[in-house]
Design an enzyme around this catalytic site. Structure first.
Site, PDB file in Angstrom:
ATOM      1  N   GLY A  73      53.070  27.779  54.297  1.00  0.00           N
ATOM      2  CA  GLY A  73      53.444  27.653  52.886  1.00  0.00           C
ATOM      3  C   GLY A  73      52.690  28.621  51.995  1.00  0.00           C
ATOM      4  O   GLY A  73      51.509  28.888  52.211  1.00  0.00           O
ATOM      5  N   ASP A  78      46.433  31.634  48.402  1.00  0.00           N
ATOM      6  CA  ASP A  78      46.806  32.881  49.071  1.00  0.00           C
ATOM      7  C   ASP A  78      46.567  34.089  48.176  1.00  0.00           C
ATOM      8  O   ASP A  78      46.889  35.216  48.572  1.00  0.00           O
ATOM      9  CB  ASP A  78      48.303  32.863  49.450  1.00  0.00           C
ATOM     10  CG  ASP A  78      48.671  31.708  50.363  1.00  0.00           C
ATOM     11  OD1 ASP A  78      47.765  31.158  51.004  1.00  0.00           O
ATOM     12  OD2 ASP A  78      49.867  31.356  50.414  1.00  0.00           O
ATOM     13  N   GLN A  81      41.841  38.059  44.354  1.00  0.00           N
ATOM     14  CA  GLN A  81      41.824  39.400  43.778  1.00  0.00           C
ATOM     15  C   GLN A  81      40.945  40.337  44.583  1.00  0.00           C
ATOM     16  O   GLN A  81      39.885  39.971  45.078  1.00  0.00           O
ATOM     17  CB  GLN A  81      41.319  39.329  42.334  1.00  0.00           C
ATOM     18  CG  GLN A  81      41.389  40.648  41.569  1.00  0.00           C
ATOM     19  CD  GLN A  81      40.844  40.499  40.158  1.00  0.00           C
ATOM     20  OE1 GLN A  81      40.450  39.412  39.738  1.00  0.00           O
ATOM     21  NE2 GLN A  81      40.806  41.595  39.413  1.00  0.00           N
ATOM     22  N   CYS A  87      43.471  40.964  37.366  1.00  0.00           N
ATOM     23  CA  CYS A  87      43.326  39.504  37.405  1.00  0.00           C
ATOM     24  C   CYS A  87      44.494  38.828  36.686  1.00  0.00           C
ATOM     25  O   CYS A  87      44.913  37.721  37.054  1.00  0.00           O
ATOM     26  CB  CYS A  87      41.998  39.071  36.803  1.00  0.00           C
ATOM     27  SG  CYS A  87      41.766  39.541  35.063  1.00  0.00           S
ATOM     28  N   GLU A 157      47.943  36.470  56.726  1.00  0.00           N
ATOM     29  CA  GLU A 157      49.047  36.240  55.785  1.00  0.00           C
ATOM     30  C   GLU A 157      49.131  37.391  54.783  1.00  0.00           C
ATOM     31  O   GLU A 157      48.121  37.784  54.203  1.00  0.00           O
ATOM     32  CB  GLU A 157      48.828  34.918  55.054  1.00  0.00           C
ATOM     33  CG  GLU A 157      49.949  34.513  54.139  1.00  0.00           C
ATOM     34  CD  GLU A 157      49.707  33.123  53.557  1.00  0.00           C
ATOM     35  OE1 GLU A 157      50.612  32.286  53.639  1.00  0.00           O
ATOM     36  OE2 GLU A 157      48.598  32.889  53.038  1.00  0.00           O
ATOM     37  N   LYS A 212      53.882  18.979  29.464  1.00  0.00           N
ATOM     38  CA  LYS A 212      55.333  19.153  29.505  1.00  0.00           C
ATOM     39  C   LYS A 212      55.708  20.518  30.070  1.00  0.00           C
ATOM     40  O   LYS A 212      56.675  20.647  30.829  1.00  0.00           O
ATOM     41  CB  LYS A 212      55.919  18.975  28.106  1.00  0.00           C
ATOM     42  CG  LYS A 212      55.860  17.549  27.595  1.00  0.00           C
ATOM     43  CD  LYS A 212      56.406  17.449  26.174  1.00  0.00           C
ATOM     44  CE  LYS A 212      56.326  16.025  25.650  1.00  0.00           C
ATOM     45  NZ  LYS A 212      56.811  15.917  24.252  1.00  0.00           N
ATOM     46  N   HIS A 243      38.959  37.581  31.368  1.00  0.00           N
ATOM     47  CA  HIS A 243      39.409  37.425  32.754  1.00  0.00           C
ATOM     48  C   HIS A 243      40.497  36.361  32.748  1.00  0.00           C
ATOM     49  O   HIS A 243      40.354  35.321  32.103  1.00  0.00           O
ATOM     50  CB  HIS A 243      38.211  36.984  33.604  1.00  0.00           C
ATOM     51  CG  HIS A 243      38.507  36.786  35.056  1.00  0.00           C
ATOM     52  ND1 HIS A 243      38.900  37.814  35.879  1.00  0.00           N
ATOM     53  CD2 HIS A 243      38.448  35.673  35.842  1.00  0.00           C
ATOM     54  CE1 HIS A 243      39.058  37.339  37.119  1.00  0.00           C
ATOM     55  NE2 HIS A 243      38.806  36.053  37.104  1.00  0.00           N
ATOM     56  N   ASN A 268      40.366  30.483  39.136  1.00  0.00           N
ATOM     57  CA  ASN A 268      39.890  31.849  39.049  1.00  0.00           C
ATOM     58  C   ASN A 268      40.562  32.651  40.165  1.00  0.00           C
ATOM     59  O   ASN A 268      40.422  32.306  41.334  1.00  0.00           O
ATOM     60  CB  ASN A 268      38.367  31.853  39.234  1.00  0.00           C
ATOM     61  CG  ASN A 268      37.756  33.238  39.100  1.00  0.00           C
ATOM     62  OD1 ASN A 268      38.438  34.250  39.191  1.00  0.00           O
ATOM     63  ND2 ASN A 268      36.443  33.276  38.911  1.00  0.00           N
ATOM     64  N   TRP A 270      39.801  35.200  41.602  1.00  0.00           N
ATOM     65  CA  TRP A 270      38.897  35.739  42.609  1.00  0.00           C
ATOM     66  C   TRP A 270      38.800  34.827  43.834  1.00  0.00           C
ATOM     67  O   TRP A 270      38.354  35.246  44.893  1.00  0.00           O
ATOM     68  CB  TRP A 270      37.495  35.919  42.015  1.00  0.00           C
ATOM     69  CG  TRP A 270      37.392  37.034  41.018  1.00  0.00           C
ATOM     70  CD1 TRP A 270      38.285  38.044  40.811  1.00  0.00           C
ATOM     71  CD2 TRP A 270      36.327  37.257  40.091  1.00  0.00           C
ATOM     72  NE1 TRP A 270      37.847  38.886  39.811  1.00  0.00           N
ATOM     73  CE2 TRP A 270      36.651  38.426  39.354  1.00  0.00           C
ATOM     74  CE3 TRP A 270      35.138  36.592  39.805  1.00  0.00           C
ATOM     75  CZ2 TRP A 270      35.824  38.934  38.360  1.00  0.00           C
ATOM     76  CZ3 TRP A 270      34.320  37.092  38.814  1.00  0.00           C
ATOM     77  CH2 TRP A 270      34.648  38.247  38.095  1.00  0.00           C
ATOM     78  N   GLU A 274      33.219  29.185  40.029  1.00  0.00           N
ATOM     79  CA  GLU A 274      33.857  28.070  39.339  1.00  0.00           C
ATOM     80  C   GLU A 274      32.943  27.490  38.265  1.00  0.00           C
ATOM     81  O   GLU A 274      31.719  27.535  38.375  1.00  0.00           O
ATOM     82  CB  GLU A 274      34.207  26.962  40.341  1.00  0.00           C
ATOM     83  CG  GLU A 274      35.131  27.395  41.468  1.00  0.00           C
ATOM     84  CD  GLU A 274      35.399  26.259  42.450  1.00  0.00           C
ATOM     85  OE1 GLU A 274      35.033  25.105  42.136  1.00  0.00           O
ATOM     86  OE2 GLU A 274      35.980  26.524  43.515  1.00  0.00           O
ATOM     87  N   ASP A 281      33.362  20.609  40.406  1.00  0.00           N
ATOM     88  CA  ASP A 281      33.248  20.086  41.769  1.00  0.00           C
ATOM     89  C   ASP A 281      31.917  19.346  41.949  1.00  0.00           C
ATOM     90  O   ASP A 281      30.850  19.879  41.630  1.00  0.00           O
ATOM     91  CB  ASP A 281      33.315  21.227  42.786  1.00  0.00           C
ATOM     92  CG  ASP A 281      34.686  21.877  42.834  1.00  0.00           C
ATOM     93  OD1 ASP A 281      35.552  21.481  42.046  1.00  0.00           O
ATOM     94  OD2 ASP A 281      34.879  22.776  43.674  1.00  0.00           O
TER      95      ASP A 281
END
Length: 471
Positions: A73, A78, A81, A87, A157, A212, A243, A268, A270, A274, A281
């Site tokens: 998928g 995938d 940069q 970017c 890929e 929406k 960026h 991001n 890249w 984060e 996270d």
């Protein structure tokens, strides 16, 4: 949807010819050579271009692995940069993966490296009012055996790298992709129409607008304003200035104290670096959320994607771009219905390049276009209308010194415009040095004249004017 053959190259004819002759396609219109890389920073004698080798995906996969067009998928992970300042394009490609129907129209997911493989691929892009089918060979620029530009986290890929190559082809070379706004690529992938919001003046219902828009399949991107000296500067909170980020979700989450928090998910391009503040996270805020919501939101993946509170988002980011889909977009039935029309025109010195209203003696020489607004959008005898003015070809001409002029449009209620009438437009957009300016208006029903203008007089360019009235 039908598309014209870009540069008169027919994918099926070329592939059959290669298979018949037992050879792999080499694109004469965008060769694996220095001119396809660039002209300055990626020019023939530049440090960045030194040591570049063009290799096909089969040469880049370690044995016994084989290249794949799409592996398990096509997803936003995938899109990582590479060594190119695009970017904005990466953010758009990542957002594109959120709607598999729209993505399939662009990339032809049935393509592969096995059945009737001939080293040729094709992609469908929107270019200045029409869809074009763009052919590329699969020779990709590499250094030290690795892709120089966009790559997937899955080493075998290649759909994103080949799509970037097709986009570089229609824009002249890879270097021409340096710098831009994600909404430009959003439109080229969907044929849609882009609006933008200044987050310092965010409307009170903007979170609902974001929700929406995502449900409708719109593509969203965002960025933090900064000076030229701060391009891609990383803040202490690990947000990158100047960026482009994708917005990939908006969600309301209930905490253990029953308080509901509005969250947005950003990515991001890249594929790393984060936000490290609240709701990032593994932040402590997630301890107040049920295990089910944690699992559903996939909050701790190391992929450049992160959640943050909407309140923090609008404080730290500067600009939001939303590309609205048009009726021919292959998305769900929640897309709003539009009536649309488009006009092509030109500004020409001495004929139709009168500049803005600051040049009253020549302003009336600008091209004029008549439209009728007869759709009562909200039951108030007014029409909700989006007007977009796009200048053609500036990015393709960058290596020749081409650039976007500052452009805008004026809307007049009268059909016969005298000198005094020209000083009183019913509405007008801001002047901006961008490929396109777009603005939404609620105008009384009736007939109008739209006058596109460059800010300065005697500037020459072709343009596309699009008008969408919302039912």
């Amino acid at each position: 949807m039908s598309a014209s053959k870009y540069l008169n190259q027919d994918y099926e004819v070329l592939r059959r010819q290669c298979l018949k002759e037992g050879k792999l396609f080499c694109d004469p219109c965008f060769p694996a050579a220095s001119e396809s890389l660039g002209y300055n920073e990626l020019g023939p004698n530049s440090a960045k271009a030194k040591g570049v080798e063009w290799k096909r995906p089969g040469e880049l996969c370690p044995e016994p692995q084989k290249p794949q067009f799409i592996a398990e998928g096509a997803t936003r992970t995938d899109v990582c940069q590479g060594h190119l300042g695009d970017c904005w394009l990466m953010a758009s490609i990542a957002a594109l993966t959120l709607d598999q129907d729209i993505l399939a129209r662009v990339i032809h997911p049935e393509q592969n490296f096995t059945e009737n493989y001939a080293g040729i691929f094709h992609f469908r892009l929107w270019q200045y009012g029409e869809w074009v089918d763009v052919v590329v060979d699969d020779k990709l620029p590499t250094k030290n055996g690795e892709l120089l530009f966009v790559k997937s986290t899955e080493q075998t890929e290649f759909w994103s790298a080949l799509l970037e190559k097709a986009y570089a082809k229609v824009n002249g070379c890879y270097e021409n992709l340096s710098g831009g706004f994600a909404s430009e690529a959003h439109e080229d992938f969907t044929g849609g129409i882009a609006e933008w919001y200044s987050l310092s003046k965010a409307p009170p219902n903007l979170f609902n607008i974001i929700e929406k828009a995502l449900r409708r399949g719109s593509l969203l991107s965002t960025s933090i304003a900064a000076s030229d000296k701060e391009i891609e500067h990383r803040s202490t909170e690990k947000l990158v200035k100047r960026h482009a980020y994708s917005i990939t979700a908006a969600q309301k989450v209930r905490k253990s104290d029953t308080k509901v928090v509005e969250l947005v998910r950003l990515r991001n391009p890249w594929g790393h670096i984060e936000w490290n503040g609240a709701w990032s996270d593994r932040s402590k805020e997630w301890d107040q959320v049920s295990p089910e919501d944690k699992a559903k939101l996939n909050y701790s993946a190391e992929d450049g994607e992160f959640w943050m509170a909407y309140a923090d988002y609008i404080q730290r980011y500067s600009r939001l771009e939303i590309c609205n889909l048009t009726p021919d977009s292959p998305s769900n039935d929640s897309v709003r219905c539009w009536n649309s029309c488009q006009f092509e025109g030109s500004w020409k010195k001495g004929i139709s390049a009168g500049g803005c209203l600051n040049f009253p003696a020549t302003f009336s020489t600008n091209p004029q276009f008549r439209v009728e607004l007869d759709i009562d959008s909200n039951g108030d005898n007014k029409c909700s209308v989006l007007v977009a003015l796009m200048q053609i070809g500036a990015r393709q001409a960058k290596q020749k010194g081409g650039k976007n002029y500052s452009i805008a449009f004026y809307i007049y209620k009268h059909l016969s415009l005298g000198p005094d009438d020209l000083q009183r437009p019913a509405a007008q957009s801001e002047f901006m040095p961008k490929r396109e300016v777009c603005q939404r208006f609620d105008l009384p029903l009736g007939e109008y004249v739209i006058i596109p203008a460059t800010y300065g007089a005697n500037q020459e360019a072709d343009f596309l004017l699009r008008v969408f009235s919302e039912k």
